[in-house]
Write an enzyme that holds these catalytic residues in place. Structure first.
Site, PDB file in Angstrom:
ATOM      1  N   ASP A  12       0.535  -1.022  -0.181  1.00 28.17           N
ATOM      2  CA  ASP A  12       0.012   0.111  -0.215  1.00 28.17           C
ATOM      3  C   ASP A  12       0.837   1.206  -0.314  1.00 28.17           C
ATOM      4  O   ASP A  12       2.107   1.254   0.549  1.00 28.17           O
ATOM      5  CB  ASP A  12      -0.710   0.234   0.905  1.00 28.17           C
ATOM      6  CG  ASP A  12      -1.904   1.295   1.678  1.00 28.17           C
ATOM      7  OD1 ASP A  12      -2.395   1.683   0.519  1.00 28.17           O
ATOM      8  OD2 ASP A  12      -1.155   1.610   2.688  1.00 28.17           O
ATOM      9  N   ASP A  14      -0.240   5.193   0.951  1.00 30.67           N
ATOM     10  CA  ASP A  14      -0.478   5.779   2.216  1.00 30.67           C
ATOM     11  C   ASP A  14      -0.053   5.477   4.015  1.00 30.67           C
ATOM     12  O   ASP A  14      -1.681   4.036   3.832  1.00 30.67           O
ATOM     13  CB  ASP A  14      -1.597   6.514   2.282  1.00 30.67           C
ATOM     14  CG  ASP A  14      -1.775   7.413   1.051  1.00 30.67           C
ATOM     15  OD1 ASP A  14      -1.259   8.276   0.827  1.00 30.67           O
ATOM     16  OD2 ASP A  14      -2.351   7.179  -0.551  1.00 30.67           O
ATOM     17  N   ASP A 173      -1.660  -1.165   5.426  1.00 28.61           N
ATOM     18  CA  ASP A 173      -1.860  -0.305   7.595  1.00 28.61           C
ATOM     19  C   ASP A 173      -3.407  -0.131   7.618  1.00 28.61           C
ATOM     20  O   ASP A 173      -3.864  -0.072   8.488  1.00 28.61           O
ATOM     21  CB  ASP A 173      -1.329   0.763   7.188  1.00 28.61           C
ATOM     22  CG  ASP A 173      -1.745   1.636   6.969  1.00 28.61           C
ATOM     23  OD1 ASP A 173      -1.929   1.526   5.439  1.00 28.61           O
ATOM     24  OD2 ASP A 173      -2.724   3.161   6.777  1.00 28.61           O
TER      25      ASP A 173
END
Length: 223
Positions: A12, A14, A173
């Site tokens: 991922d 961000d 996250d």
């Protein structure tokens, strides 16, 4: 051939590879201020990140009084215009991230980005940070078409195909990351340092890392 157990490692963007929270918060606050709303702190904004710009904006507006879909349409354009013009002012890779990428690349692992950020913005921020060349595939939230971002498995499947196939793992996250990876049958690693929307244990990842210095041994253990 590499002896490393995974041929592909997807990440991922961000809150995983990059700490984009400062620039995203600034863009959100620009949109909020233009609508006469109070601004939010970076820490307030972090849990709103991960589902794409409109999701972040909708949560920011909800936190400051709510809004209509029509208002979201107008404010989303303001947010994106501001973000595009200031995309890498504060954004940096998380500590040890580039070292981990270098080590994986040296072992022949193909690297990819799968994000819910618009592909154009993902490519822009990676280019401004001179990171684009590291990745065999860059897939945004709009790349595969409307409604086909994470937590759908579709972008994860596309990542594997675009990287030439092979055993893959994914690092993220958010619940979107873990669900997308699991839906595609991949092991998923959660980052405790990311923009968490909930306690990290609730993500039900296969492993948790507290920094990129432990990513490679964690991948080896998962294998």
């Amino acid at each position: 051939m590499t002896s490393f157990p995974f041929a592909i490692v997807g990440l991922d963007l961000d809150g995983t590879l990059l700490d984009t929270s400062g620039d995203l918060a600034a863009a959100l606050n620009h949109a909020l201020s233009s609508a006469g709303r109070p601004t939010l702190s970076v820490e307030q904004v972090k849990p709103m990140i991960g589902g794409g710009a409109r999701h972040m904006l909708a949560q920011g507006m909800a936190a400051t009084g709510g809004c209509t879909e029509a208002e979201l349409d107008v404010l989303q354009r303001r947010l994106l215009d501001h973000y595009q013009a200031n995309i890498a002012v504060l954004t940096r890779p998380f500590p040890h991230a580039l070292d981990a990428l270098d080590r994986l690349a040296a072992m022949g692992v193909r690297l990819a980005i799968v994000t819910n950020k618009l592909e154009s913005l993902a490519r822009q921020v990676l280019e401004e940070l001179d990171l684009t060349r590291r990745f065999a595939a860059i897939i945004g939230g709009d790349t595969m078409g409307p409604g086909k971002g994470k937590p759908s498995r579709i972008p994860i499947d596309a990542m594997i195909e675009r990287c030439g196939g092979g055993r893959a793992a994914f690092v993220g996250d958010s619940i979107y990351d873990i669900r997308a990876a699991h839906a595609a049958g991949l092991p998923a690693i959660a980052c405790s340092f990311g923009f968490l929307m909930q306690p990290i244990e609730e993500l039900e990842a296969d492993a948790i890392i507290h920094g990129f210095d432990t990513l490679i041994p964690t991948l080896e253990r998962l294998a």
